[in-house]
Design an enzyme around this catalytic site. Structure first.
Site, mmCIF file in Angstrom:
data_model
loop_
_atom_site.group_PDB
_atom_site.id
_atom_site.type_symbol
_atom_site.label_atom_id
_atom_site.label_comp_id
_atom_site.label_asym_id
_atom_site.label_seq_id
_atom_site.Cartn_x
_atom_site.Cartn_y
_atom_site.Cartn_z
ATOM 1 N N CYS A 40 0.844 -1.192 0.000
ATOM 2 C CA CYS A 40 0.000 0.000 0.000
ATOM 3 C C CYS A 40 0.889 1.255 0.000
ATOM 4 C CB CYS A 40 -0.915 -0.002 1.224
ATOM 5 S SG CYS A 40 -2.088 1.384 1.233
ATOM 6 N N ASP A 42 0.386 3.802 1.676
ATOM 7 C CA ASP A 42 0.315 4.410 3.009
ATOM 8 C C ASP A 42 1.722 4.728 3.561
ATOM 9 O OD1 ASP A 42 0.072 4.643 5.965
ATOM 10 O OD2 ASP A 42 -2.016 4.095 5.585
ATOM 11 N N ARG A 44 2.785 5.013 6.381
ATOM 12 C CA ARG A 44 3.173 4.306 7.605
ATOM 13 C C ARG A 44 3.703 2.900 7.345
ATOM 14 N NH1 ARG A 44 -2.642 5.094 10.166
ATOM 15 N NH2 ARG A 44 -3.037 4.573 7.972
ATOM 16 N N HIS A 96 -2.125 -3.982 5.006
ATOM 17 C CA HIS A 96 -1.958 -3.571 6.402
ATOM 18 C C HIS A 96 -3.318 -3.350 7.034
ATOM 19 C CE1 HIS A 96 -2.758 0.845 5.851
ATOM 20 N NE2 HIS A 96 -2.485 0.526 4.610
ATOM 21 N N CYS A 99 -6.283 -0.176 6.810
ATOM 22 C CA CYS A 99 -6.020 0.436 5.507
ATOM 23 C C CYS A 99 -7.163 1.377 5.112
ATOM 24 C CB CYS A 99 -5.843 -0.647 4.447
ATOM 25 S SG CYS A 99 -5.451 0.031 2.814
#
Ligand code: CO
Length: 204
Positions: A40, A42, A44, A96, A99
């Site tokens: 992803c 993302d 993080r 994750h 998400c």
């Protein structure tokens, strides 16, 4: 703000060179990663950092909600290069928990183009309705959908002709499904690895 980033970059490069004077020279010649990471976007979930790999060790493709859509030219180009040229041994689809992409796929709000991008997740949701209906707690429901999405993308990768042709040539490639926890930094293997056609049939 960007000046900070540039200063960070100089420091990082200096640290790398101090620890290993030949580091950048070696990488300049070629990359030979053994792994393709499909994760992803993302912020993080920083791919290399999570698994402790240096530049040159992980080939990375990231998009919203770690999808491997069979018609996406970007993902397919990455996959073909990884399989045919780099000859990676392992491909991991890494979702994750928590998400935002997965959540946005099913919350009914309209956001524009991303609603089309996230369509495959609504299909996963529909296909696993019976199981998901048994989960009453909201976070657990979404976390399970994150897992099911990863497993579906593992199937997409393993079903792809690039991967199947590589297997037919005798090339060894294993496709894995992992999910990362934002709350403790730990990756969980979803035990849906596919190393050949028989594994794929079991998964489907
Ligand atoms: Co995400």
């Amino acid at each position: 703000m960007l000046d900070d980033l540039k200063a960070n970059n100089r420091n990082w490069a200096a640290r790398k060179t101090a620890a290993d004077p030949g580091f950048f020279k070696r990488l300049e010649g070629q990359q030979a990663p053994s792994y393709l990471w499909i994760g992803c976007s993302d912020s993080r979930v920083p791919a290399n950092e999570i698994v402790g790999l240096d530049p040159g060790e992980l080939f990375v493709h990231r998009n919203v909600a770690n999808l491997a859509p069979p018609q996406d030219a970007n993902y397919l180009s990455v996959l073909q290069f990884a399989v045919d040229v780099l000859k990676v041994k392992h491909i991991m689809v890494v979702g994750h928990y928590g998400c935002g992409g997965v959540r946005a796929a099913v919350d009914g709000q309209r956001r524009g183009l991303v609603d089309h991008w996230l369509h495959p997740i609504r299909e996963v949701c529909k296909d696993h309705k019976h199981e998901l209906d048994t989960i009453t707690e909201d976070v657990a429901w979404h976390d399970r959908l994150c897992e099911l999405n990863v497993i579906r993308q593992v199937r997409n990768v393993a079903s792809d002709v690039f991967v199947q042709d590589a297997w037919a040539r005798g090339q060894s490639i294993c496709v894995h499904g992992w999910v990362y926890s934002l709350s403790n930094g730990i990756v969980t293997d979803l035990d849906c690895s596919v190393a050949g056609l028989e594994d794929l049939e079991r998964l489907a």
